[in-house]
Write an enzyme that holds these catalytic residues in place. Structure first.
Site, PDB file in Angstrom:
ATOM      1  N   SER A  11     -57.091  -4.618 -49.143  1.00 29.66           N
ATOM      2  CA  SER A  11     -57.560  -3.054 -48.163  1.00 29.66           C
ATOM      3  C   SER A  11     -56.468  -1.712 -47.967  1.00 29.66           C
ATOM      4  O   SER A  11     -55.297  -2.425 -47.442  1.00 29.66           O
ATOM      5  CB  SER A  11     -58.290  -3.592 -47.098  1.00 29.66           C
ATOM      6  OG  SER A  11     -58.948  -2.885 -45.779  1.00 29.66           O
ATOM      7  N   TYR A  56     -58.663 -10.087 -40.240  1.00 31.28           N
ATOM      8  CA  TYR A  56     -58.480  -9.439 -41.182  1.00 31.28           C
ATOM      9  C   TYR A  56     -57.527  -8.933 -41.665  1.00 31.28           C
ATOM     10  O   TYR A  56     -56.644  -9.145 -42.765  1.00 31.28           O
ATOM     11  CB  TYR A  56     -59.493  -8.247 -41.143  1.00 31.28           C
ATOM     12  CG  TYR A  56     -60.253  -7.942 -42.450  1.00 31.28           C
ATOM     13  CD1 TYR A  56     -61.172  -8.690 -43.090  1.00 31.28           C
ATOM     14  CD2 TYR A  56     -59.475  -6.235 -42.649  1.00 31.28           C
ATOM     15  CE1 TYR A  56     -61.313  -8.064 -44.805  1.00 31.28           C
ATOM     16  CE2 TYR A  56     -60.623  -5.852 -43.769  1.00 31.28           C
ATOM     17  CZ  TYR A  56     -61.069  -6.371 -45.021  1.00 31.28           C
ATOM     18  OH  TYR A  56     -61.221  -5.716 -45.454  1.00 31.28           O
TER      19      TYR A  56
END
Length: 255
Positions: free
Chosen positions: A134, A147
């Site tokens: 990400s 996350y």
């Protein structure tokens, strides 16, 4: 590149980036094996399409899935570790259960799939592992401690796989910015004003929009191509320029 007679395994393939990858590789002639947590399409098999229900955070289920896929296709050449979840909270708000859930799905699954699919790539003589990380592997938002930690750790896993299995196996991390996926749409629905949040997402990207799952899939496909054969251990950001500006005064504001 013609992917005919090549087998790609894609986790989290039921929607979003995973589904876009499955479509793209299938159209390019590949055998496609999809690992989905849900069972809506599980058991749909033909000579080029294999759907297996699998919780990718479970070592036992990954072992069984890898054996079934290899038995069905007789080879594995590419692994796309795409499965991921998002949970919100700071270090003091996030529960141990939420932390473990995110780590297991977003990080441990990448390790487990690599562990059990790389040997099949070695049998094939070459292979590529794509870890979908990400932009938050580099820059972070508030309230996503689990996350962003998991996605940052994926970069270290990518380096290790690239080093340990070279030159036979390449490994690349593809790092999307804000992508129009069901996970994004579900997240912004949590806001009292989803349209405002979506516009904020758009405004964060210098390119002036959010990305599509198909755009990320195209990069993943290219990273598996022999034309990308000199790329390994690297992090490819597909993020519309997110994170390259400090958002200071605009030029016109200074004139």
């Amino acid at each position: 590149m013609d992917f005919k007679n090549k087998t790609v395994v894609i986790t989290g393939a039921g929607k979003g980036i995973g589904a876009a990858c499955a479509k793209l590789f299938f159209e390019a002639g590949a055998n496609v094996a999809l690992l989905n947590r849900g069972n809506d399409d599980a058991g749909i098999h033909d000579h080029r399409w294999f759907v297996q229900q699998c919780d990718v955070s479970s070592e036992e289920q990954i072992i069984k899935a890898s054996e079934k896929i290899y038995e069905h296709f007789g080879s594995v050449h590419y692994l796309v570790n795409n499965a991921g979840i998002q949970r919100y909270g700071t270090a003091t708000q996030t529960t141990s259960e939420e932390w473990d859930e995110v780590m297991n799905v977003n990080l441990k699954s990448n390790f487990l799939c690599a562990k059990y699919f790389i040997p099949y790539m070695q049998k094939a003589g070459k292979g590529v592992v794509i870890n979908v990380a990400s932009v938050q592997s580099f820059v972070s938002q508030r309230n996503v401690v689990a996350y962003t930690t998991a996605k940052t750790a994926v970069l270290g896993l990518t380096r290790s796989i690239a080093i340990d299995y070279a030159p036979t196996i390449r490994c690349v991390a593809v790092c999307p910015g804000t992508i129009d996926t069901p996970m994004l749409r579900d997240a912004i629905k949590l806001s009292p004003d989803p349209d405002e949040v979506l516009q904020e997402c758009i405004d964060m990207h210098p390119i002036g929009r959010i990305g599509s799952a198909a755009e990320v899939a195209e990069v993943i496909k290219f990273m598996c191509d022999d034309n990308a054969g000199f790329i390994t251990g690297q992090y490819i950001r597909v993020d519309g320029g997110l994170g390259i500006t400090i958002n200071g005064s605009k030029k016109e504001d200074l004139i």
